[in-house]
Design a protein around this motif. Structure first.
Motif, PDB file in Angstrom:
ATOM      1  N   ALA A  39      -1.782 -18.289   6.284  1.00 29.86           N
ATOM      2  CA  ALA A  39      -2.545 -17.134   5.812  1.00 29.86           C
ATOM      3  C   ALA A  39      -3.225 -17.427   4.487  1.00 29.86           C
ATOM      4  CB  ALA A  39      -1.618 -15.925   5.676  1.00 29.86           C
ATOM      5  N   ILE A  40      -2.510 -18.075   3.588  1.00 33.00           N
ATOM      6  CA  ILE A  40      -3.079 -18.400   2.276  1.00 33.00           C
ATOM      7  C   ILE A  40      -4.274 -19.327   2.423  1.00 33.00           C
ATOM      8  CG2 ILE A  40      -2.613 -19.651   0.124  1.00 33.00           C
ATOM      9  CD1 ILE A  40       0.265 -18.523   0.334  1.00 33.00           C
ATOM     10  N   GLU A  41      -4.174 -20.300   3.310  1.00 28.38           N
ATOM     11  CA  GLU A  41      -5.288 -21.228   3.506  1.00 28.38           C
ATOM     12  C   GLU A  41      -6.521 -20.508   4.043  1.00 28.38           C
ATOM     13  OE1 GLU A  41      -5.490 -24.356   2.425  1.00 28.38           O
ATOM     14  OE2 GLU A  41      -3.595 -23.761   1.519  1.00 28.38           O
ATOM     15  N   VAL A  42      -6.316 -19.564   4.956  1.00 28.24           N
ATOM     16  CA  VAL A  42      -7.455 -18.800   5.469  1.00 28.24           C
ATOM     17  C   VAL A  42      -8.097 -17.976   4.358  1.00 28.24           C
ATOM     18  CG1 VAL A  42      -8.160 -16.951   7.045  1.00 28.24           C
ATOM     19  CG2 VAL A  42      -6.565 -18.710   7.825  1.00 28.24           C
ATOM     20  N   VAL A  43      -7.273 -17.346   3.546  1.00 24.62           N
ATOM     21  CA  VAL A  43      -7.793 -16.524   2.443  1.00 24.62           C
ATOM     22  C   VAL A  43      -8.588 -17.380   1.461  1.00 24.62           C
ATOM     23  CG1 VAL A  43      -7.120 -15.128   0.441  1.00 24.62           C
ATOM     24  CG2 VAL A  43      -6.033 -14.737   2.661  1.00 24.62           C
ATOM     25  N   ALA A  64       6.317 -13.715  -0.372  1.00 22.49           N
ATOM     26  CA  ALA A  64       5.757 -14.813  -1.174  1.00 22.49           C
ATOM     27  C   ALA A  64       4.276 -15.004  -0.872  1.00 22.49           C
ATOM     28  CB  ALA A  64       6.524 -16.100  -0.895  1.00 22.49           C
ATOM     29  N   ALA A  65       3.906 -14.896   0.398  1.00 26.24           N
ATOM     30  CA  ALA A  65       2.501 -15.048   0.768  1.00 26.24           C
ATOM     31  C   ALA A  65       1.653 -13.934   0.165  1.00 26.24           C
ATOM     32  CB  ALA A  65       2.358 -15.054   2.284  1.00 26.24           C
ATOM     33  N   THR A  66       2.178 -12.723   0.153  1.00 24.24           N
ATOM     34  CA  THR A  66       1.449 -11.598  -0.437  1.00 24.24           C
ATOM     35  C   THR A  66       1.169 -11.835  -1.908  1.00 24.24           C
ATOM     36  OG1 THR A  66       2.341  -9.991   1.146  1.00 24.24           O
ATOM     37  CG2 THR A  66       1.589  -9.139  -0.978  1.00 24.24           C
ATOM     38  N   ALA A  67       2.182 -12.274  -2.640  1.00 26.04           N
ATOM     39  CA  ALA A  67       2.012 -12.523  -4.070  1.00 26.04           C
ATOM     40  C   ALA A  67       0.913 -13.545  -4.324  1.00 26.04           C
ATOM     41  CB  ALA A  67       3.331 -13.001  -4.680  1.00 26.04           C
ATOM     42  N   ILE A  69      -1.628 -14.378  -2.227  1.00 24.53           N
ATOM     43  CA  ILE A  69      -2.915 -13.835  -1.781  1.00 24.53           C
ATOM     44  C   ILE A  69      -3.489 -12.889  -2.830  1.00 24.53           C
ATOM     45  CG2 ILE A  69      -3.984 -12.254  -0.106  1.00 24.53           C
ATOM     46  CD1 ILE A  69      -2.190 -13.590   2.025  1.00 24.53           C
ATOM     47  N   VAL A  70      -2.650 -12.028  -3.377  1.00 21.81           N
ATOM     48  CA  VAL A  70      -3.102 -11.112  -4.424  1.00 21.81           C
ATOM     49  C   VAL A  70      -3.592 -11.883  -5.647  1.00 21.81           C
ATOM     50  CG1 VAL A  70      -2.283  -9.369  -6.063  1.00 21.81           C
ATOM     51  CG2 VAL A  70      -1.684  -9.181  -3.645  1.00 21.81           C
ATOM     52  N   ARG A  71      -2.944 -13.006  -5.937  1.00 21.09           N
ATOM     53  CA  ARG A  71      -3.336 -13.810  -7.101  1.00 21.09           C
ATOM     54  C   ARG A  71      -4.684 -14.483  -6.892  1.00 21.09           C
ATOM     55  NH1 ARG A  71      -3.468 -18.830  -9.141  1.00 21.09           N
ATOM     56  NH2 ARG A  71      -2.864 -19.772  -7.149  1.00 21.09           N
ATOM     57  N   ILE A  72      -4.903 -15.082  -5.713  1.00 18.95           N
ATOM     58  CA  ILE A  72      -6.130 -15.865  -5.505  1.00 18.95           C
ATOM     59  C   ILE A  72      -7.292 -15.029  -4.992  1.00 18.95           C
ATOM     60  CG2 ILE A  72      -4.797 -17.972  -5.096  1.00 18.95           C
ATOM     61  CD1 ILE A  72      -5.338 -17.665  -2.109  1.00 18.95           C
ATOM     62  N   ALA A  73      -7.003 -13.862  -4.397  1.00 19.66           N
ATOM     63  CA  ALA A  73      -8.066 -13.020  -3.843  1.00 19.66           C
ATOM     64  C   ALA A  73      -7.722 -11.553  -4.094  1.00 19.66           C
ATOM     65  CB  ALA A  73      -8.245 -13.283  -2.345  1.00 19.66           C
ATOM     66  N   ALA A  98       1.577  -5.681  -2.309  1.00 20.13           N
ATOM     67  CA  ALA A  98       1.177  -5.043  -1.054  1.00 20.13           C
ATOM     68  C   ALA A  98       0.681  -3.626  -1.310  1.00 20.13           C
ATOM     69  CB  ALA A  98       2.340  -5.011  -0.070  1.00 20.13           C
ATOM     70  N   SER A  99      -0.352  -3.232  -0.592  1.00 19.63           N
ATOM     71  CA  SER A  99      -0.918  -1.895  -0.738  1.00 19.63           C
ATOM     72  C   SER A  99      -0.376  -0.920   0.288  1.00 19.63           C
ATOM     73  CB  SER A  99      -2.442  -1.962  -0.620  1.00 19.63           C
ATOM     74  OG  SER A  99      -2.989  -2.670  -1.699  1.00 19.63           O
ATOM     75  N   GLY A 100       0.559  -1.365   1.109  1.00 22.50           N
ATOM     76  CA  GLY A 100       1.151  -0.482   2.094  1.00 22.50           C
ATOM     77  C   GLY A 100       2.300  -1.156   2.809  1.00 22.50           C
ATOM     78  N   TYR A 101       3.135  -0.351   3.458  1.00 21.20           N
ATOM     79  CA  TYR A 101       4.305  -0.873   4.152  1.00 21.20           C
ATOM     80  C   TYR A 101       4.562   0.022   5.361  1.00 21.20           C
ATOM     81  CZ  TYR A 101       8.914  -3.126   4.564  1.00 21.20           C
ATOM     82  OH  TYR A 101       9.999  -3.854   4.995  1.00 21.20           O
ATOM     83  N   LEU A 102       4.393  -0.545   6.555  1.00 24.37           N
ATOM     84  CA  LEU A 102       4.614   0.181   7.796  1.00 24.37           C
ATOM     85  C   LEU A 102       5.615  -0.569   8.656  1.00 24.37           C
ATOM     86  CD1 LEU A 102       0.922   1.027   8.779  1.00 24.37           C
ATOM     87  CD2 LEU A 102       2.530   2.493   7.533  1.00 24.37           C
ATOM     88  N   THR A 103       6.343   0.147   9.482  1.00 28.87           N
ATOM     89  CA  THR A 103       7.214  -0.498  10.452  1.00 28.87           C
ATOM     90  C   THR A 103       6.496  -0.555  11.801  1.00 28.87           C
ATOM     91  OG1 THR A 103       8.281   1.602  11.007  1.00 28.87           O
ATOM     92  CG2 THR A 103       9.295   0.271   9.272  1.00 28.87           C
ATOM     93  N   LYS A 104       6.980  -1.426  12.672  1.00 31.45           N
ATOM     94  CA  LYS A 104       6.277  -1.684  13.924  1.00 31.45           C
ATOM     95  C   LYS A 104       6.431  -0.555  14.943  1.00 31.45           C
ATOM     96  CE  LYS A 104       6.196  -6.659  13.287  1.00 31.45           C
ATOM     97  NZ  LYS A 104       6.722  -7.989  13.658  1.00 31.45           N
ATOM     98  N   GLU A 105       7.128   0.502  14.565  1.00 30.84           N
ATOM     99  CA  GLU A 105       7.172   1.698  15.417  1.00 30.84           C
ATOM    100  C   GLU A 105       5.923   2.561  15.256  1.00 30.84           C
ATOM    101  OE1 GLU A 105       9.636   0.785  13.408  1.00 30.84           O
ATOM    102  OE2 GLU A 105      11.236   0.236  14.823  1.00 30.84           O
TER     103      GLU A 105
END
Length: 228
Positions: A39-43, A64-67, A69-73, A98-105
Motif C-alpha cells: 500500500a505504501i509503495e502505491v501511495v 503502521a501502514a496508516t502512520a 501513509i499519513v506522513r508521506i501523503a 486514520a480518519s475513520g474506523y468501521l467493522t466489516k459488518e
C-alpha cells in the motif's frame, strides 16, 4: 471520482469490496493490494483520495501502514475496515492518523457513504466505536502537546463547539457567522493544533480534559461533518 485503494490480505474480500464500491458512481477503485508495504509503495507512486485499510496483515499491519501513509501523503485519507473492534486497536488506528474506523459488518451502502464522507473531509466511526475511543483516550497519556494558547478567542470558541460534534451550520447559527467564516476558522484550528480532522479535535479535547464525558451523546453515536 474518488480514487480508492483496497488493502486486505484476503483476495476474495478485496474482490467483494471492489464490486460493492464500484457500484457507486462517485467511487473509482484504482488499486487493491495484500499488505501495508504494498500500500505504501502505491501511495508513493499514485495520487489517492481514500485508502480502505485492514488492520491485521502480513509484512506490515494496517496501523503502521496508516502512520506512514499519513506522513508521506497527508492529503490521502485512511479508513480502517476490519473484523477487529479491539479497544486498543481502535485507539492505535486513530492515533496513527486514520480518519475513520468501521467493522466489516457495515452495510454496503453505508460503506460507500463512509468512503465519500472521509474523502470530503469528514470522519466515520462505527456505532459504539466513538464512545470506546473517547473513554480510552481520556485515560491514556497525552499524545498531543500543543496548547490552545495559540488560538484566537473566536477560534477557541469554535474549537469548543467542534469538540462537542457541532456541524458548520450549527456553529454558524449559534455564533451568527457566515459559513465561509466558520470554514476558515476550522481550517486555522486544525493547522495551529496540528490535527488531521474533526475526529482528532474531539480526541484532543477529551485527552486534555477540555470536554466532559457526559457531553458525549449517550448512545455512543458520533458523526463528524465535512469542513471543506
Amino acid at each position: 471520482m474518488i480514487r480508492v485503494m483496497l488493502v486486505d490480505d484476503q483476495e476474495l474480500l478485496r474482490a467483494s469490496l471492489r464490486t460493492v464500491l464500484s457500484a457507486d458512481d462517485r467511487i473509482d477503485v484504482t488499486h487493491d493490494v495484500a499488505n501495508g508495504s504494498e500500500a505504501i509503495e502505491v501511495v508513493r507512486r499514485h495520487r489517492l483520495d481514500v485508502v480502505l485499510m485492514d488492520i491485521r496483515m502480513p509484512r506490515l499491519d494496517g496501523v503502521a501502514a496508516t502512520a506512514e501513509i499519513v506522513r508521506i501523503a497527508p492529503e490521502t485519507r485512511v479508513l480502517m475496515l476490519t473484523t477487529f473492534d479491539d479497544d486498543e486497536l481502535v485507539v492505535a488506528a486513530i492515533r496513527a492518523g486514520a480518519s475513520g474506523y468501521l467493522t466489516k459488518e457495515v452495510r454496503p451502502a453505508a460503506l460507500a457513504q463512509a468512503v465519500c464522507d472521509v474523502a470530503s473531509g469528514a470522519s466515520a466511526l462505527a456505532p459504539g466505536v466513538a464512545a470506546t475511543v473517547l473513554d480510552l483516550v481520556r485515560q491514556a497519556p497525552t499524545w498531543r502537546t500543543a496548547a490552545l494558547d495559540g488560538l484566537s478567542p473566536r477560534e477557541a470558541e469554535i474549537f469548543g463547539l467542534l469538540a462537542r460534534g457541532r456541524s458548520n451550520s450549527e456553529i454558524c447559527a449559534e455564533l451568527v457567522l457566515s459559513e465561509n467564516t466558520v470554514k476558515s476558522h476550522v481550517r486555522a484550528i486544525l493547522q495551529k493544533l496540528d490535527l488531521r480532522d474533526r475526529v482528532h479535535v474531539v480526541i484532543y479535547a477529551y485527552e486534555n480534559g477540555l470536554v466532559a464525558r457526559h457531553e458525549f451523546h449517550p448512545d455512543g453515536r458520533y458523526r463528524v461533518h465535512p469542513f471543506g
